[in-house]
Motif scaffolding. Structure first.
Motif, PDB file in Angstrom:
ATOM      1  N   ILE A 115       0.822  -1.222   0.000  1.00  0.00           N
ATOM      2  CA  ILE A 115       0.000   0.000   0.000  1.00  0.00           C
ATOM      3  C   ILE A 115       0.849   1.262   0.000  1.00  0.00           C
ATOM      4  O   ILE A 115       0.317   2.372   0.059  1.00  0.00           O
ATOM      5  CB  ILE A 115      -0.955   0.038   1.211  1.00  0.00           C
ATOM      6  N   SER A 116       2.162   1.120  -0.084  1.00  0.00           N
ATOM      7  CA  SER A 116       3.047   2.275  -0.031  1.00  0.00           C
ATOM      8  C   SER A 116       3.411   2.744  -1.432  1.00  0.00           C
ATOM      9  O   SER A 116       3.104   2.091  -2.434  1.00  0.00           O
ATOM     10  CB  SER A 116       4.328   1.906   0.721  1.00  0.00           C
ATOM     11  N   ARG A 117       4.133   3.849  -1.512  1.00  0.00           N
ATOM     12  CA  ARG A 117       4.536   4.371  -2.815  1.00  0.00           C
ATOM     13  C   ARG A 117       5.594   3.495  -3.481  1.00  0.00           C
ATOM     14  O   ARG A 117       5.906   3.671  -4.660  1.00  0.00           O
ATOM     15  CB  ARG A 117       5.030   5.800  -2.667  1.00  0.00           C
ATOM     16  N   SER A 122      -0.264   1.227  -6.027  1.00  0.00           N
ATOM     17  CA  SER A 122      -1.023   1.687  -4.862  1.00  0.00           C
ATOM     18  C   SER A 122      -1.482   3.129  -4.999  1.00  0.00           C
ATOM     19  O   SER A 122      -2.434   3.550  -4.339  1.00  0.00           O
ATOM     20  CB  SER A 122      -0.168   1.562  -3.597  1.00  0.00           C
ATOM     21  N   SER A 124      -0.127   5.589  -3.759  1.00  0.00           N
ATOM     22  CA  SER A 124       0.131   6.288  -2.504  1.00  0.00           C
ATOM     23  C   SER A 124       1.301   7.248  -2.653  1.00  0.00           C
ATOM     24  O   SER A 124       2.224   7.013  -3.441  1.00  0.00           O
ATOM     25  CB  SER A 124       0.439   5.285  -1.389  1.00  0.00           C
ATOM     26  N   PRO A 209      -4.253   2.091   0.930  1.00  0.00           N
ATOM     27  CA  PRO A 209      -3.465   3.200   1.477  1.00  0.00           C
ATOM     28  C   PRO A 209      -4.307   4.092   2.390  1.00  0.00           C
ATOM     29  O   PRO A 209      -5.521   4.223   2.206  1.00  0.00           O
ATOM     30  CB  PRO A 209      -3.015   3.965   0.229  1.00  0.00           C
ATOM     31  N   ASP A 211      -3.660   7.431   2.808  1.00  0.00           N
ATOM     32  CA  ASP A 211      -3.174   8.783   2.514  1.00  0.00           C
ATOM     33  C   ASP A 211      -4.096   9.871   3.037  1.00  0.00           C
ATOM     34  O   ASP A 211      -3.626  10.946   3.442  1.00  0.00           O
ATOM     35  CB  ASP A 211      -2.994   8.949   0.990  1.00  0.00           C
ATOM     36  N   TYR A 383      -9.840  -0.875   4.784  1.00  0.00           N
ATOM     37  CA  TYR A 383      -8.466  -0.401   4.695  1.00  0.00           C
ATOM     38  C   TYR A 383      -7.481  -1.371   5.352  1.00  0.00           C
ATOM     39  O   TYR A 383      -6.365  -1.548   4.853  1.00  0.00           O
ATOM     40  CB  TYR A 383      -8.336   0.977   5.356  1.00  0.00           C
TER      41      TYR A 383
END
Length: 403
Positions: A115-117, A122, A124, A209, A211, A383
């Motif tokens: 779920i990160s960049r 993702s 994110s 994510p 965010d 989530y």
């Protein structure tokens, strides 16, 4: 665990067979498959000298390929690295074993990566760094975490039992589920060297994510980004007013609440917070004061405000709820418990714990006239999940509904 002041209070982790929602069973299956995957990763790490080089190269490439858009207000790259933390209190007991805890931590780390960049799919904006806050008594069994990217921080509890001035808390906190005052090592999360901290229990996995939550913490409430983020936050009660500066996002332990009987505890397996070491300082003073009255109901617990008599009340579950409701007010935001920290629980009053058949059967435990049924929440809207109500994949005793 029955409570002498209210015999119907039972543990969230019953030893008998309990009905489980279909979505909970699906999540449990996904986690079990992930455990198999992480066992292979551990084997590969310990047998292949080239694995560390491959992992570093992959990580570097992913970081190079992800860009931050130039249309946003200035937020430093450093601020976009979120601290994800777990706490190890002990190496194992009747609930689980250290090997299972390590497996779960690796599954969780993989879900955070997704779920990160670092995963372009993702979308994110946020990167991550992994931390393990480790009680000194669990140092030996946490070493494998260093091999999979966790920074291990070995600590002593911020408060020793003998330092607590309140007589009942000092004498009995060591009996609290699961870890007594040792659980307070989780509070060091507020001091980690990042603007945003996410602390979760080890039996946790992320699927989307967050965010919007991170943006709502970092950006001013009147900025374009801040306004957009706040509008997208999924609250437990959509009518709740948001603080001018959000200090934390939490979920409540509504599953233990009998409607109207006492305020909800904090669900101690999930916290998204702004870095703030003064929170730790304030909480240490609350614990040392030890103003906790034994009993069940509005006149008992922390500050005699009702935060007592249920599982975890003397430790994190009761303490954090009391703190944000009566000490640092207008600071924490309660999220939708079906979407965040999802546990597949029945949040309507029609089952244990604290259940009386002839008392407000079927009402929403959170006091609303209508509430989402977490047992049938669409998995695409969730989530993250906390696989505790369904029990751990390696210690399953629950049964799903027929069909």
């Amino acid at each position: 665990m029955p409570n002498k002041h209210h015999p119907s209070v039972t543990s969230r982790r019953p030893t008998h067979h309990v009905p489980v929602s279909p979505i909970c069973c699906a999540i449990r299956m996904l986690v079990a498959l992930s455990v198999c995957w992480c066992c292979y990763v551990i084997w590969l790490m310990t047998t292949s000298p080239s694995f560390h080089t491959i992992r570093e190269d992959l990580s570097n490439n992913l970081n190079l390929n992800v860009a931050i858009t130039n249309t946003e207000s200035a937020i430093s790259e450093e601020a976009r690295v979120v601290a994800y933390a777990v706490s190890f209190v002990k190496c194992g007991d009747f609930q689980t074993k250290s090997a299972s805890l390590n497996d779960a931590s690796i599954v969780m780390r993989h879900s955070i990566h997704q779920i990160s960049r670092r995963n372009p799919k993702s979308n994110s904006k946020y990167d991550y760094k992994m931390y393990a806050i480790v009680h000194r008594q669990a140092e030996q069994c946490s070493q494998v975490l260093k091999k999979v990217g966790f920074e291990v921080i070995v600590v002593d509890p911020p408060v020793q039992q003998k330092e607590i001035r309140g007589e009942h808390l000092r004498k009995f906190i060591h009996k609290e589920w699961c870890c007594g005052s040792d659980e307070f090592v989780k509070l060091y999360a507020y001091t980690l060297p990042h603007e945003i901290i996410v602390h979760v229990d080890i039996d946790f996995a992320f699927y989307k994510p967050m965010d919007n939550l991170f943006d709502a913490i970092l950006y001013d409430k009147d900025s374009r980004e801040g306004k957009e983020a706040r509008e997208k936050i999924e609250l437990e009660r959509q009518t709740d007013a948001l603080p001018d500066q959000i200090g934390a996002f939490i979920t409540r332990d509504w599953g233990q609440v009998a409607p109207g009987k006492f305020p909800p505890g904090y669900q101690a397996g999930f916290l998204v917070a702004r870095r703030d070491p003064t929170v730790l300082d304030e909480l240490i003073e609350v614990i040392k004061e030890g103003n906790y009255t034994n009993g069940w109901g509005h006149k008992f617990g922390w500050g005699e405000k009702g935060y007592g008599g249920y599982v975890g009340a003397m430790a994190m579950q009761g303490l954090i709820a009391y703190y944000y409701d009566h000490v640092r007010t207008n600071n924490a935001v309660e999220l939708n418990q079906c979407r965040y920290n999802h546990m597949g629980m029945d949040i309507r009053y029609r089952n244990h714990p604290n259940f009386r058949k002839n008392y407000r059967y079927g009402e929403c435990r959170n006091g609303l006239q209508e509430c989402e049924d977490c047992m049938i929440t669409d998995i695409d809207t969730i989530y993250n999940v906390h696989y505790t109500m369904c029990r751990k994949p390696w210690q399953c005793m629950a049964e799903g509904y027929e069909g």
